[in-house]
Structure formats: C-alpha cells, structure tokens
Design a protein around this motif. Structure first.
Motif, PDB file in Angstrom:
ATOM      1  N   GLN A   1      17.066  -9.764  -2.619  1.00  0.00           N
ATOM      2  CA  GLN A   1      17.678  -8.871  -1.630  1.00  0.00           C
ATOM      3  C   GLN A   1      17.268  -9.221  -0.204  1.00  0.00           C
ATOM      4  OE1 GLN A   1      18.449  -4.246  -1.407  1.00  0.00           O
ATOM      5  NE2 GLN A   1      16.265  -4.570  -1.221  1.00  0.00           N
TER       6      GLN A   1
ATOM      7  N   VAL B   1      26.267   3.537  -1.790  1.00  0.00           N
ATOM      8  CA  VAL B   1      26.542   2.183  -1.305  1.00  0.00           C
ATOM      9  C   VAL B   1      25.640   1.255  -2.103  1.00  0.00           C
ATOM     10  CG1 VAL B   1      26.493   0.619   0.675  1.00  0.00           C
ATOM     11  CG2 VAL B   1      27.030   3.039   1.026  1.00  0.00           C
TER      12      VAL B   1
ATOM     13  N   ASN C   1       0.833  -1.202   0.000  1.00  0.00           N
ATOM     14  CA  ASN C   1       0.000   0.000   0.000  1.00  0.00           C
ATOM     15  C   ASN C   1       0.868   1.251   0.000  1.00  0.00           C
ATOM     16  OD1 ASN C   1       0.154   1.075   2.957  1.00  0.00           O
ATOM     17  ND2 ASN C   1      -0.127  -1.152   3.108  1.00  0.00           N
TER      18      ASN C   1
ATOM     19  N   LEU D   1      22.507  -9.033  -1.885  1.00  0.00           N
ATOM     20  CA  LEU D   1      21.813  -8.354  -2.993  1.00  0.00           C
ATOM     21  C   LEU D   1      22.446  -8.824  -4.294  1.00  0.00           C
ATOM     22  CD1 LEU D   1      19.848  -6.305  -4.133  1.00  0.00           C
ATOM     23  CD2 LEU D   1      21.396  -4.469  -3.470  1.00  0.00           C
TER      24      LEU D   1
ATOM     25  N   ASN E   1      16.812   4.646  -0.345  1.00  0.00           N
ATOM     26  CA  ASN E   1      15.763   4.675   0.677  1.00  0.00           C
ATOM     27  C   ASN E   1      15.915   6.001   1.429  1.00  0.00           C
ATOM     28  OD1 ASN E   1      14.340   4.380   3.176  1.00  0.00           O
ATOM     29  ND2 ASN E   1      14.330   2.171   2.849  1.00  0.00           N
TER      30      ASN E   1
ATOM     31  N   HIS F   1      23.287   8.591  -3.161  1.00  0.00           N
ATOM     32  CA  HIS F   1      22.537   7.585  -3.905  1.00  0.00           C
ATOM     33  C   HIS F   1      21.146   7.468  -3.277  1.00  0.00           C
ATOM     34  CE1 HIS F   1      21.186   3.977  -5.727  1.00  0.00           C
ATOM     35  NE2 HIS F   1      21.262   3.270  -4.618  1.00  0.00           N
TER      36      HIS F   1
ATOM     37  N   ILE G   1      17.706   5.728   4.706  1.00  0.00           N
ATOM     38  CA  ILE G   1      19.169   5.557   4.671  1.00  0.00           C
ATOM     39  C   ILE G   1      19.826   6.936   4.558  1.00  0.00           C
ATOM     40  CG2 ILE G   1      21.126   4.704   3.299  1.00  0.00           C
ATOM     41  CD1 ILE G   1      19.386   2.324   2.437  1.00  0.00           C
TER      42      ILE G   1
ATOM     43  N   PHE H   1      20.293  -2.462   4.264  1.00  0.00           N
ATOM     44  CA  PHE H   1      19.960  -1.191   4.921  1.00  0.00           C
ATOM     45  C   PHE H   1      21.007  -0.843   5.988  1.00  0.00           C
ATOM     46  CE2 PHE H   1      17.917   1.633   7.853  1.00  0.00           C
ATOM     47  CZ  PHE H   1      17.036   2.393   7.099  1.00  0.00           C
TER      48      PHE H   1
ATOM     49  N   ARG I   1       8.247   3.668   4.575  1.00  0.00           N
ATOM     50  CA  ARG I   1       9.449   2.830   4.697  1.00  0.00           C
ATOM     51  C   ARG I   1      10.543   3.206   3.701  1.00  0.00           C
ATOM     52  NH1 ARG I   1       9.453   1.748   9.332  1.00  0.00           N
ATOM     53  NH2 ARG I   1      11.005   0.119   9.082  1.00  0.00           N
TER      54      ARG I   1
ATOM     55  N   ALA J   1       8.824  -7.088  -1.789  1.00  0.00           N
ATOM     56  CA  ALA J   1       9.956  -6.535  -1.044  1.00  0.00           C
ATOM     57  C   ALA J   1      10.940  -5.802  -1.956  1.00  0.00           C
ATOM     58  CB  ALA J   1      10.677  -7.644  -0.288  1.00  0.00           C
TER      59      ALA J   1
HETATM   60  O1  UT7 Z   1      20.935   0.648  -3.401  1.00  0.00           O
HETATM   61  C1  UT7 Z   1      21.151  -0.428  -2.566  1.00  0.00           C
HETATM   62  C2  UT7 Z   1      19.987  -1.276  -2.757  1.00  0.00           C
HETATM   63  N1  UT7 Z   1      19.036  -1.445  -1.777  1.00  0.00           N
HETATM   64  C3  UT7 Z   1      18.829  -0.811  -0.601  1.00  0.00           C
HETATM   65  O2  UT7 Z   1      19.526   0.060  -0.176  1.00  0.00           O
HETATM   66  C4  UT7 Z   1      17.635  -1.266   0.181  1.00  0.00           C
HETATM   67  C5  UT7 Z   1      17.891  -1.365   1.637  1.00  0.00           C
HETATM   68  N2  UT7 Z   1      16.756  -1.861   2.375  1.00  0.00           N
HETATM   69  C6  UT7 Z   1      15.582  -1.179   2.486  1.00  0.00           C
HETATM   70  O3  UT7 Z   1      15.430  -0.113   1.924  1.00  0.00           O
HETATM   71  C7  UT7 Z   1      14.518  -1.743   3.377  1.00  0.00           C
HETATM   72  O4  UT7 Z   1      15.019  -2.841   4.085  1.00  0.00           O
HETATM   73  C8  UT7 Z   1      13.219  -2.165   2.619  1.00  0.00           C
HETATM   74  C9  UT7 Z   1      12.516  -0.926   2.102  1.00  0.00           C
HETATM   75  C10 UT7 Z   1      13.584  -3.094   1.455  1.00  0.00           C
HETATM   76  C11 UT7 Z   1      12.273  -2.882   3.581  1.00  0.00           C
HETATM   77  O5  UT7 Z   1      11.971  -2.054   4.679  1.00  0.00           O
HETATM   78  P1  UT7 Z   1      12.085  -2.635   6.167  1.00  0.00           P
HETATM   79  O6  UT7 Z   1      11.663  -1.566   7.053  1.00  0.00           O
HETATM   80  O7  UT7 Z   1      13.448  -3.215   6.329  1.00  0.00           O
HETATM   81  O8  UT7 Z   1      10.970  -3.745   6.146  1.00  0.00           O
HETATM   82  P2  UT7 Z   1      11.098  -5.290   6.487  1.00  0.00           P
HETATM   83  O9  UT7 Z   1      11.773  -6.010   5.390  1.00  0.00           O
HETATM   84  O10 UT7 Z   1      11.644  -5.423   7.886  1.00  0.00           O
HETATM   85  O11 UT7 Z   1       9.580  -5.678   6.534  1.00  0.00           O
HETATM   86  C12 UT7 Z   1       8.685  -5.173   7.534  1.00  0.00           C
HETATM   87  C13 UT7 Z   1       7.307  -5.733   7.241  1.00  0.00           C
HETATM   88  C14 UT7 Z   1       7.299  -7.225   7.007  1.00  0.00           C
HETATM   89  O12 UT7 Z   1       6.099  -7.742   7.552  1.00  0.00           O
HETATM   90  P3  UT7 Z   1       6.101  -8.494   8.959  1.00  0.00           P
HETATM   91  O13 UT7 Z   1       7.039  -9.643   8.802  1.00  0.00           O
HETATM   92  O14 UT7 Z   1       6.576  -7.477   9.951  1.00  0.00           O
HETATM   93  O15 UT7 Z   1       4.665  -8.882   9.124  1.00  0.00           O
HETATM   94  C15 UT7 Z   1       7.273  -7.348   5.519  1.00  0.00           C
HETATM   95  O16 UT7 Z   1       6.696  -8.544   5.066  1.00  0.00           O
HETATM   96  O17 UT7 Z   1       6.797  -5.137   6.060  1.00  0.00           O
HETATM   97  C16 UT7 Z   1       6.412  -6.168   5.143  1.00  0.00           C
HETATM   98  N3  UT7 Z   1       6.647  -5.695   3.777  1.00  0.00           N
HETATM   99  C17 UT7 Z   1       5.737  -4.976   3.117  1.00  0.00           C
HETATM  100  N4  UT7 Z   1       4.513  -4.519   3.426  1.00  0.00           N
HETATM  101  C18 UT7 Z   1       3.849  -3.805   2.517  1.00  0.00           C
HETATM  102  C19 UT7 Z   1       7.740  -5.874   3.020  1.00  0.00           C
HETATM  103  N5  UT7 Z   1       7.554  -5.272   1.820  1.00  0.00           N
HETATM  104  C20 UT7 Z   1       6.317  -4.715   1.859  1.00  0.00           C
HETATM  105  C21 UT7 Z   1       5.573  -3.969   0.940  1.00  0.00           C
HETATM  106  N6  UT7 Z   1       4.356  -3.530   1.299  1.00  0.00           N
HETATM  107  N7  UT7 Z   1       6.046  -3.659  -0.284  1.00  0.00           N
END
Ligand code: UT7
Length: 328
Positions: free
Chosen positions: A216, A313, A30, A191, A256, A253, A259, A222, A37, A153
């Motif tokens: 990832q 990064v 959503n 990743l 997020n 970059h 970050i 993160f 996030r 994700a």
């Molecule tokens: O350029 C380098 C490349 N990448 C990055 O730098 C990305 C680095 N990581 C991030 O930006 C974050 O880790 C994400 C944005 C990918 C995820 O955010 P998060 O705060 O780390 O969320 P999480 O993976 O801990 O998930 C929290 C919850 C989970 O649910 P439960 O287990 O708490 O019930 C996930 O299943 O959010 C859920 N979730 C979502 N909910 C709605 C994961 N993706 C989504 C989504 N929509 N798209």
C-alpha cells in the motif's frame, strides 16, 4: 419496483486479540503512533485453520437466528471478500452448503473495503426487482492471511472479522433510498496484492519477494479516501433531496479514524452521529460496516425511521454509498 430493507444484522469476530503492545514486539512501532495516526488499539485475528467461509458462516447464522428464519428461505447469498478460502469455488458456495441454504444461488463480490456497500446495492436491486425476497449479504475477510507482519506500514492496520445483513422486501417508505457506486481503476497500483493471480502466478521467487502480501501507498489511499467519501456522501444526500441534518447516523468503513473524522467534518456531521469502532477491530475490509452497525444497534443509536448513511472507499479504487431508512 418493490422496496428493500435490512431486517437483521449478524456478526462474528475471532477470539484472539492482537494489541498494539503485541505489535510493538513484532515491528518497530509504538502504541501512541498507532493510536494517533489510525485510532486503532487492537484487532482480532483468526485462529490457525479458521478461514473466511468460517467467519462468514457464523455471521450469517447469527443474522438468520436474529430474524428467526431458516436458511432454506434465502434466495441468494453474496459474499464480499478479498480473502476467499481459495480462488474457486466461490466462498458463497461454501457458505451456502454449510448453512444448508438449499434454495439459494450466489456469488462473491471482490471490491475490497467497498465490498459490503456493493453487496447491499446488488442485494437491494434483486429484491426491488421483485425476483428475490431474501438475500444474505456477508462481508468477511481474513486479512491476517495476506498481511506482511514485517511491514509496519500495513500490519498495524488490519484485522479479521465478518458481518452479515439480511436484505428483504420492505413496506412502502422503508429501506433503501439511494445508491452511489464508483470505481476508478487508475488507482489500482496504490493498494494491491501483486502475486498469486494470472498476471504473476505463485512461484518460489514471488514468495521469496513477499509479493503475496498487501502492498500500500498509504498517503495516496488516504487522500483519495477522504475526498471520495465526502463527495459520494454529499452527492447521495443532495440527489435525494436531503441535507446532512436529515442523516441520523453515518456508518463509515473503518480504515483510519482520521479519514472518518475528516469526511464527516466536511459533510457537517457531528461526531455523535458517526459510528467509529476502529479502536477495537482495526480495518476488517468488507466486514467493517456490519460490525459498526451492530455496535450502533447495541448502543441504541438507531431507531425506526432514522436515515442512515453507509460509506466506503477501498482498493481498486472502489467507492460506494448506501442511503436508507432504518426499518426495525
Ligand atoms: O480501506 C482502505 C485501505 N487503507 C486505508 O484507507 C489506509 C489509508 N492510509 C492511512 O491510513 C495512513 O496513510 C497510514 C496509517 C497507513 C500511515 O499514516 P501516515 O500519517 O500517512 O504516515 P506516513 O506513511 O506518512 O508515515 C509517517 C512516518 C514515517 O516516518 P518518517 O519517514 O517521517 O521518518 C513512517 O516511516 O511514520 C512512519 N511509520 C511508522 N512509525 C511507527 C509508518 N508506519 C509506522 C508505524 N509505527 N507502524
């Protein structure tokens, strides 16, 4: 040693917009979660048949036009990408041909989200050595081609785009001041795109198992990104005898929003000195820094003499920082 400066910035974004509302119809997600996030509201997606070299070509063409020079003046073209048109020939070759840059050599740089910083570091050193006068650095990625739009994700994070900067010889006191680049290959599993290379060539099974898409561990990436972005920026600033107060603008970059703000806060940089445009483009991998620089210029946030910090990064892990003095 000569000095090297950035003399033009060109960009290209595909026309199609993929909004959070669109993604809500594709996966269980959503708008509020995505904005809270990540900070992302929408991203651009390449048209069918549009490939990375097409995006790269448009960005480089705009940079040449803004600088008012012909492609034949380029000595080298570096294309930073993890989504080349194909394994080989290098995307740099395809772009060189389309630009008509007859005097240029070049190659691709595979450093994911740190690609553009590595590209600038390489170009600056070619120019500083005196062997090259004009080097085009292009960050271009068509992430939509390797994103699994059933994986909530990752699919909300990425977009397509390209940006180019012309690096050329500067006057004394202009241009690049400091560089810091690192890799930490122990983070490689967090990743990656597992299949399609020599380790796991494409088969029916790899396609069925969706192994040609980005995988990832978001939390690991993160944590590393916040720490490393802060540490490299801090070290680059200190090693060049500067303090955070001397940095007019940080162009990080865009992976997020959290970050970026966490790293900037630790550095002591207020948010009006940090460029964030992730809301409009998502993470375009190697293209985020030129796209954000273009927005900083358009907003009048850069003036001659300002000290600017680029920081990235990415997958690998890779990380890099460029510190430099704005020259135009
Ligand atoms: O350029 C380098 C490349 N990448 C990055 O730098 C990305 C680095 N990581 C991030 O930006 C974050 O880790 C994400 C944005 C990918 C995820 O955010 P998060 O705060 O780390 O969320 P999480 O993976 O801990 O998930 C929290 C919850 C989970 O649910 P439960 O287990 O708490 O019930 C996930 O299943 O959010 C859920 N979730 C979502 N909910 C709605 C994961 N993706 C989504 C989504 N929509 N798209």
């Amino acid at each position: 040693m000569y000095t090297a400066k950035i003399s033009a910035v060109g960009c290209y974004s595909p026309a199609r917009v993929l909004s959070n509302a669109d993604l809500e119809k594709m996966v269980e997600t959503n708008h509020n979660w995505i904005v809270e996030r990540t900070g992302i509201v929408e991203r651009r997606i390449a048209a069918p048949g549009e490939a990375t070299s097409d995006l790269a070509f448009e960005a480089a063409r705009e940079a040449l036009k803004l600088r008012g020079i012909d492609a034949t003046e380029l000595d080298a073209i570096l294309v930073c990408t993890v989504t080349p048109d194909m394994f080989f020939p290098a995307t740099a070759c395809l772009v060189q041909d389309r630009l008509g840059a007859r005097g240029a050599w070049g190659f691709d740089i595979v450093a994911a989200c740190s690609g553009f910083v590595y590209g600038l570091t390489t170009a600056a050193h070619l120019v500083m050595a005196g062997t090259h006068r004009k080097v085009m650095v292009i960050g271009a990625d068509t992430m939509s081609r390797i994103i699994d739009y059933t994986d909530r994700a990752t699919c909300i994070l990425f977009g397509d785009g390209a940006g180019a900067m012309l690096v050329e010889r500067g006057e004394a006191g202009e241009g690049f001041i400091g560089f810091k680049n690192e890799i930490d290959g122990s983070g490689g599993d967090y990743l990656k795109m597992p299949a399609g290379g020599s380790r796991m060539p494409a088969t029916h099974e790899t396609v069925d198992q969706r192994l040609h898409y980005v995988k990832q561990d978001g939390q690991q990436v993160f944590k590393y990104a916040v720490r490393k972005m802060y540490e490299l920026c801090r070290d680059a600033i200190e090693e060049n005898g500067l303090s955070a107060a001397d940095v007019a603008l940080m162009v990080p970059h865009q992976a997020n929003r959290r970050i970026i703000t966490a790293a900037a806060e630790r550095l002591g940089l207020p948010c009006d000195r940090v460029i964030i445009n992730i809301d409009r483009f998502g993470n375009t991998t190697a293209a985020t820094i030129p796209l954000a620089t273009r927005d900083a210029l358009a907003a009048g946030k850069l003036k001659k003499g300002d000290i600017v910090l680029f920081a990235a990064v990415g997958a690998g892990f890779t990380a890099g920082v460029n510190l430099w003095r704005w020259a135009f």
